[in-house]
Every structure is written in C-alpha cells, then in structure tokens.
Enzyme design. Sequence first.
Site, PDB file in Angstrom:
ATOM      1  N   SER A   1       0.846  -1.185   0.000  1.00 55.18           N
ATOM      2  CA  SER A   1       0.000   0.000   0.000  1.00 55.18           C
ATOM      3  C   SER A   1       0.883   1.237   0.000  1.00 55.18           C
ATOM      4  O   SER A   1       2.042   1.190   0.441  1.00 55.18           O
ATOM      5  CB  SER A   1      -0.891   0.004   1.241  1.00 55.18           C
ATOM      6  OG  SER A   1      -1.435   1.283   1.498  1.00 55.18           O
TER       7      SER A   1
ATOM      8  N   TYR B   1       0.395  -0.241  10.730  1.00 51.31           N
ATOM      9  CA  TYR B   1      -0.052  -0.664   9.399  1.00 51.31           C
ATOM     10  C   TYR B   1       0.993  -0.309   8.345  1.00 51.31           C
ATOM     11  O   TYR B   1       1.348  -1.138   7.492  1.00 51.31           O
ATOM     12  CB  TYR B   1      -1.384   0.013   9.075  1.00 51.31           C
ATOM     13  CG  TYR B   1      -1.852  -0.189   7.651  1.00 51.31           C
ATOM     14  CD1 TYR B   1      -2.321  -1.433   7.225  1.00 51.31           C
ATOM     15  CD2 TYR B   1      -1.832   0.859   6.728  1.00 51.31           C
ATOM     16  CE1 TYR B   1      -2.755  -1.622   5.919  1.00 51.31           C
ATOM     17  CE2 TYR B   1      -2.266   0.679   5.429  1.00 51.31           C
ATOM     18  CZ  TYR B   1      -2.725  -0.563   5.017  1.00 51.31           C
ATOM     19  OH  TYR B   1      -3.144  -0.750   3.723  1.00 51.31           O
TER      20      TYR B   1
END
Length: 321
Positions: A158, A183
């Site tokens: 990501s 994350y």
Amino acid sequence: MITKQQQLGTGFGAHSTADDVLAGIDLTGTTALVTGGYSGLGLETTRALVRAGARVVVPARRAGTAEEALAGILPRAEVHVLDLADLDSVRTFADRFLDSGRALDVVIANAGVMACPETRVGPGWEAHFAVNHLGHFALVNRLRPALAPGARVVSLTSSGHFLSDIRWDDIHFRTGYDGWLAYAQSKTANALFAVHLDRLGAATGLRAFSAHPGSILTPLQRHVPRDEWRALGWITPDGRPADGFKTPAQGAATAVWAATSPLLDAHGGAYCQDCDIAGPAASDDMLVGGVKPWAVDPGAASRLWDLSCELTGVSAWPVGR
C-alpha cells in the site's frame, strides 16, 4: 539486483478492472491461492481468476463466511481454514495442502488488517506485522515445495508504506503504539518480502512482486471510524467515495495483472501500481503514489527476511543469501 522502478507502458491504468487485465488470458489448468479471497479485494480477485479458468484455493479464518461469499463459484473456489495470526494454523494448512500433491501457480497474499487497536498475537507480536507480514512469510515458506516452476507470488502492499520504514529498534511497538504506523510498517514489510523472495526464487523461475491496489473502501477499513473517513477525505459529505477512489474490481486489477502478465517476466521484485511498475515516489502525496526507496531496498529486504526466519522458525530457503 532489484528491478528498476520504471513504468512499462502496459496500456492499462487506474480504471482497469481485474477482468480487463485478464482478457485473452486462459488460466485453465492453473491453481491459485488467494488469502482473504472471500471479502473486498480478495473476493474480486478470486472471482476474476475463476472466470479466467483458474481453480482458486481460499484460506479463510472464517470458513463459513467464506463459503457463503463464494457460493456462486464453488467448487471452482475452495475454502480451507487458516488463521494467519496463528503459526500452528499456518503449518496445519500448509501440511494439508502439500499432502494433496497439488502445485501452485499463483499465490496472492491479500489478507490483512488496517489501523486496528493495539493487539498482540502469538508470543506478543504486534498484530499488523504478525498478520500482514509474518503469517504470509511463514505460509509461502511452508508452501515452497508446492510452488510450480515459474510460479508467481504477489504481496499486497500500500502507499501506506510512505509513513514508515521498518522500525528495526521496535518492530512490535513495545512503546508508543500507533495503529497507522503499525499498518504502514507492515506494508513496507510486504514490499520488501517480494524483493527478497524474488531473489531467492530466481533459480527455479519463481517471480515475486508487490502490488499497491490504490484507494478503495472495503471491509479492510472496519477499524477506522466513519468520522475519520470524512476527516481523511475518503468520503464526500453525503457518504460517497471521494474522487480518486477505485471500485473493488479496479482495486483487484493490479494484483491480478502482477500474477499473470508476461510483461513482468524480466522484472521480478518490482513494486506495482495501476497495472504497471510504479515509478519512484516524487513526493509525499500517497494518492499520487509511487514507491519510497526503503520499500525496495535489497539490503533491508535481506535483513527483514533473516529476522522473519528467526521469529517464525521457518526457513525454506538458506538464510543470509
């Protein structure tokens, strides 16, 4: 050495769907494995691969939920129990698959968690790093005997990786937990995993890639409050996805392209975006994307691989290569 992050000019782009990139590709006789392949991007990925002729193995923590979601394409998609947060579960799943004698042509490491409350799994590992990276690391290593010559492994990353390199001094956030940074670190780890796996797999033709799907609203964001969605600009005041957000079918396209496109045969290890190799990040704007240097650094990739072997106790390739 890592492939240069230089776009190929594929003819696809941000608006291409998984079906678009698979047009004309016949996957009959191939077997793919898609973790989390029953929800969000994973569900779209599974459906597209099945439509192209593949048989898709879907490991799922919630097998009943997965079977309901995949009801229209069973048995071309098959569900098996797997909890990426539990290395015993990973071992059990892998052993059963190896006992079947089947080969895997594609592995798409799609499952993951985002911005969840501080959670510890296993021996106290931070959940994002454990689920998004270590679980997939152990899974692919244990499945090595099943990887067919020329197989491809795609690791979902990501643009969140912009926010954090690997925190070598505190990978598990023993102090100062931040869900977004946790994350982000895991997404950097996902990209580095592909870099080193590709290097190790070169002798058998194994190719590995990382794929940034773009901005999409899926169940992955379930831990993020709706008010924060608005504050981050993800949705408009009336609740619609903001400009620049993709549909799930568009979001699944880059991983499917990386798993199948012959254009990538000589570009293993690349970080991909919008159905092409991504260029180096030219700014800190995550919506523009590209890849930061720490996410494709071969030295960091090797260091992370060795650490992951140590943490998981799993090493299908020689450590230190």
